[in-house]
Design an enzyme around this catalytic site. Sequence first.
Site, PDB file in Angstrom:
ATOM      1  N   GLY A  70       0.777  -1.233   0.000  1.00 53.94           N
ATOM      2  CA  GLY A  70       0.000   0.000   0.000  1.00 53.94           C
ATOM      3  C   GLY A  70       0.809   1.283   0.000  1.00 53.94           C
ATOM      4  N   ASP A 111      -3.973   1.195  11.415  1.00 51.21           N
ATOM      5  CA  ASP A 111      -5.299   0.729  11.808  1.00 51.21           C
ATOM      6  C   ASP A 111      -5.209   0.342  13.293  1.00 51.21           C
ATOM      7  OD1 ASP A 111      -7.870  -0.260  11.696  1.00 51.21           O
ATOM      8  OD2 ASP A 111      -7.425  -1.908  10.371  1.00 51.21           O
ATOM      9  N   LYS A 123      -6.751   5.485  11.563  1.00 46.58           N
ATOM     10  CA  LYS A 123      -8.096   5.232  12.086  1.00 46.58           C
ATOM     11  C   LYS A 123      -7.974   5.119  13.595  1.00 46.58           C
ATOM     12  CE  LYS A 123     -10.171   2.426   8.391  1.00 46.58           C
ATOM     13  NZ  LYS A 123     -10.512   1.026   8.033  1.00 46.58           N
ATOM     14  N   ASP A 133      -6.315  -0.892  -0.737  1.00 49.85           N
ATOM     15  CA  ASP A 133      -7.010  -1.797  -1.653  1.00 49.85           C
ATOM     16  C   ASP A 133      -8.255  -2.408  -1.036  1.00 49.85           C
ATOM     17  OD1 ASP A 133      -5.442  -3.532   0.159  1.00 49.85           O
ATOM     18  OD2 ASP A 133      -6.138  -5.139  -1.148  1.00 49.85           O
TER      19      ASP A 133
HETATM   20  C1  PRP Z   1      -2.147  -2.400   5.783  1.00 54.43           C
HETATM   21  C2  PRP Z   1      -1.264  -1.187   5.983  1.00 54.43           C
HETATM   22  C3  PRP Z   1      -0.443  -1.563   7.180  1.00 54.43           C
HETATM   23  C4  PRP Z   1      -1.382  -2.426   7.979  1.00 54.43           C
HETATM   24  C5  PRP Z   1      -1.972  -1.591   9.069  1.00 54.43           C
HETATM   25  O1  PRP Z   1      -1.462  -3.322   5.016  1.00 54.43           O
HETATM   26  O2  PRP Z   1      -0.480  -0.918   4.857  1.00 54.43           O
HETATM   27  O3  PRP Z   1       0.730  -2.249   6.831  1.00 54.43           O
HETATM   28  O4  PRP Z   1      -2.418  -2.876   7.101  1.00 54.43           O
HETATM   29  O5  PRP Z   1      -2.820  -2.363   9.879  1.00 54.43           O
HETATM   30  P1  PRP Z   1      -2.606  -2.470  11.457  1.00 54.43           P
HETATM   31  O6  PRP Z   1      -2.362  -1.077  11.981  1.00 54.43           O
HETATM   32  O7  PRP Z   1      -3.943  -3.023  11.934  1.00 54.43           O
HETATM   33  O8  PRP Z   1      -1.500  -3.395  11.737  1.00 54.43           O
HETATM   34  P2  PRP Z   1      -2.157  -4.628   4.395  1.00 54.43           P
HETATM   35  O9  PRP Z   1      -1.966  -5.777   5.324  1.00 54.43           O
HETATM   36  O10 PRP Z   1      -3.572  -4.307   4.000  1.00 54.43           O
HETATM   37  O11 PRP Z   1      -1.241  -4.911   3.123  1.00 54.43           O
HETATM   38  P3  PRP Z   1      -1.064  -4.052   1.775  1.00 54.43           P
HETATM   39  O12 PRP Z   1      -0.286  -2.818   2.141  1.00 54.43           O
HETATM   40  O13 PRP Z   1      -0.305  -4.955   0.867  1.00 54.43           O
HETATM   41  O14 PRP Z   1      -2.450  -3.720   1.279  1.00 54.43           O
END
Ligand code: PRP
Length: 188
Positions: free
Chosen positions: A48, A107, A135, A163
């Site tokens: 991301g 998150d 968030k 995504d």
């Molecule tokens: C998302 C984002 C962080 C993580 C945050 O990645 O890029 O790495 O989630 O979540 P958290 O604070 O609850 O740990 P994702 O796993 O969706 O992978 P991506 O970047 O490949 O979409």
Amino acid sequence: MKMSSMMPDVREVLISSEEIQARIRQIGERITEDYRGERPLLIGVLRGAVVVMGDLMRNIDLPCEIDFMDISSYGSGTSSSGVVRILKDLEEDITGRHVLIVEDIVDTGLTLSYLRRSLLARNPASLEICALVTKPSRRRVEIDVKYLGFEVPDEFVVGYGLDYDGAYRNLPDICVLKPEVFGAGSGG
Ligand code: PRP
């Protein structure tokens, strides 16, 4: 700019591309001031963060370098378990370097919390975090995000790197999808 063909799937634009670009310009200026005289290493977390990394680095007026990590959280469903596996490690040795982690979204905070601990063990000269979106209502661990773009409510957001089921990362705005577009999936 021509309207994206993905817009019919969008319920609401939360943060427009113009707002994002303006905020990234400000953050880039702050980073430029804070790291003056240094050669910071920006670390993007795949996948991301590639979009914010691309824009942010062009708003930093310093000889910075970039590197990437790919990590995956163990556990099921949309919420992180906090146990993280490194799928692709850094190419660079960060010992003595001024490191800035670049993320698209915080998150629960569990991913960054793990990453921060793991990178600190490699003895960087400094370690800070930049995240475009947070968030706060979802947070499970405290995370100090020095360079923060925007707070968003607890909605499933896509676009600008975020995504749904692998898609929508290339939307220029940060958006909420129409409920009929997604069922039970993972992401943003
Ligand atoms: C998302 C984002 C962080 C993580 C945050 O990645 O890029 O790495 O989630 O979540 P958290 O604070 O609850 O740990 P994702 O796993 O969706 O992978 P991506 O970047 O490949 O979409």
